[in-house]
Design an enzyme around this catalytic site. Structure first.
Site, short mmCIF file in Angstrom:
data_model
loop_
_atom_site.label_atom_id
_atom_site.label_comp_id
_atom_site.label_asym_id
_atom_site.label_seq_id
_atom_site.Cartn_x
_atom_site.Cartn_y
_atom_site.Cartn_z
CB THR A 111 -33.34 41.23 -98.56
OG1 THR A 111 -34.16 42.00 -97.35
CG2 THR A 111 -32.50 42.36 -99.03
NE ARG A 167 -32.54 50.62 -96.55
CZ ARG A 167 -32.20 49.19 -96.20
NH1 ARG A 167 -32.83 48.28 -96.96
NH2 ARG A 167 -31.67 48.80 -95.12
CB SER A 206 -37.58 39.71 -94.16
OG SER A 206 -36.68 38.56 -94.19
CB THR A 216 -31.06 39.27 -95.33
OG1 THR A 216 -31.56 40.75 -95.30
CG2 THR A 216 -30.67 39.15 -96.74
CB THR A 256 -29.43 38.58 -91.97
OG1 THR A 256 -30.71 39.19 -91.72
CG2 THR A 256 -28.92 37.99 -90.56
N GLY A 257 -29.54 41.87 -91.16
CA GLY A 257 -29.38 43.02 -90.25
C GLY A 257 -29.46 44.35 -90.74
CG ASP A 258 -29.55 49.06 -89.63
OD1 ASP A 258 -29.61 49.52 -90.79
OD2 ASP A 258 -29.57 49.72 -88.57
N1 GLY Z 1 -30.20 43.54 -94.57
C1 GLY Z 1 -31.35 43.87 -95.24
C2 GLY Z 1 -31.54 45.42 -95.41
O1 GLY Z 1 -31.21 46.21 -94.58
O2 GLY Z 1 -32.02 45.96 -96.51
#
Ligand code: GLY
Length: 372
Positions: free
Chosen positions: A226, A236, A71, A208, A259-261
């Site tokens: 990341t 994006r 990642s 991340t 870290t995460g969405d």
């Molecule tokens: N946390 C990494 C991302 O969503 O890009």
């Protein structure tokens, strides 16, 4: 995602590790392969004249080179066109200056380019092809970020009708077809419009590295690197390069890494909020939990992880949707330690947040003690 800890180890680590082992100190999201970054940053602080900012760069670039769990760095999280792009930021907790790159193309050293934005411009964020141009003009080599393994993965994804993907409310149906797509008409009261606000549970690849360092002198820095989300729509950008979202640090108070969405998390500036929570007197753990709860109230289905450290090196974390882990090393520790954080869960019928796994672990432990 790292989901390896047992409930017993979760409990032991959750309750045991809060105090600081002293300075210098390094803490970052995730254990496993990410601990090589913790060690590299920590050793640079202990064994050299590296600053807190230098150590964050050393740590994050270690993950970029090692690709950590795929990642971070080249060869991971391809977009719909099978291209890897990189997001990174670095922040100085003394000056509050940060430098970021977003959607960086064809350059491997994202955190180093972010450092250049911080040190050689008065800007905060450069993006896309023009960030690449900035990097090249500063001597960074162009590289192909796509590996042979990634190209194979992309071919299989296309063969599988581009499943999963991040498209919604488009034609042809993104649940069964590749693009090109075109948006369908929506109005704000339609169920389809409401669905557009909900994350797709099948999209879970958002790890991340976010790191905070404290130099022996007490100065602090933070950084994030990341390659974002797998099968993202080209263009994006995630939370990583957003100051206050991917990470944040105020050397007078403390720092935070996330870290995460990222598509959801950046709507809450969780790391800014966590550091402000510290400033208001919360403990690091309470500061992290408050932030995750704020997100859960609106988006109960995502995966989130937050690590918070105060300026003395006291630390805590919170997560949801997965067993979040973070790594730290400080003082005279001989090795990095990993803390597992059981997920917070939103009780949808009320505002109450319960630690399901932790409660089970406590119950299990009580039963075990009763039997002895
Ligand atoms: N946390 C990494 C991302 O969503 O890009």
């Amino acid at each position: 995602m790292m989901r390896t800890a047992t409930i017993g180890s979760l409990l032991a680590l959750h309750v045991a590790v809060q105090a600081s082992p002293n300075l210098p100190f390094v803490i970052n999201t995730w254990g496993g392969p990410f601990t090589t970054a913790t060690d590299a940053a920590y050793l640079s602080l202990r064994n050299s004249t590296a600053s807190a900012l230098d150590a964050v760069q050393v740590g994050c670039s270690t993950c970029e080179k090692n690709q950590c769990d795929g990642s971070v760095g080249f060869g991971g999280s391809p977009d719909e066109n099978c291209e890897t792009t990189l997001d990174a930021m670095i922040m100085d907790g003394t000056t509050m200056k940060s430098g970021s790159v977003a959607g960086l193309r064809r350059i491997k050293d994202a955190i180093a380019v972010a450092r250049h934005v911080l040190e050689y411009t008065t800007h905060t964020l450069l993006a896309g092809d023009l960030a690449t141009q900035f990097a090249v003009s500063n001597g960074f080599p162009l590289s192909n970020l796509t590996t042979a393994e990634q190209a194979k993965r992309c071919a299989a994804w296309r063969e599988d009708n581009c499943q999963p993907n991040y498209r919604i409310n488009v034609s042809p149906d993104p649940k069964s077809s590749c693009g090109p797509y075109i948006g369908i008409a929506l109005n704000s009261s339609s169920p389809a419009y409401k669905r557009a606000l909900t994350p797709d549970a099948s999209q879970t690849s958002h790890d991340t590295i976010s790191m905070i360092t404290i130099h022996s002198s007490g100065t602090m820095a933070a950084g994030t690197s990341t390659n974002g989300a797998t099968w993202k729509v080209p263009g994006r950008v995630g939370d990583g390069p957003i100051t206050g979202s991917g990470s944040y640090v105020d050397g007078d108070v403390g720092g935070c890494g996330a870290t995460g969405d990222g598509d959801i998390m950046m709507r809450f500036l969780p790391c800014y909020q966590a550091v402000e929570n510290l400033r208001q007197g919360m403990s690091p753990k309470d500061a992290a939990e408050d932030v995750v709860k704020r997100i859960l109230r609106k988006y109960p289905d995502g995966s989130y992880g937050i690590v918070v450290v105060d300026k003395h090196g006291q630390h805590g974390g919170a997560g949801s949707g997965w067993t979040f882990t973070y790594a730290f090393r400080g003082g005279s520790m001989n090795a990095t330690e990993v803390v597992s954080v059981p997920p917070l869960t939103e009780n949808r019928r009320g505002a109450k947040i319960v630690y399901i796994k932790l409660a089970r672990a406590f119950a299990q432990q009580r039963r075990g003690e009763g039997e002895r």
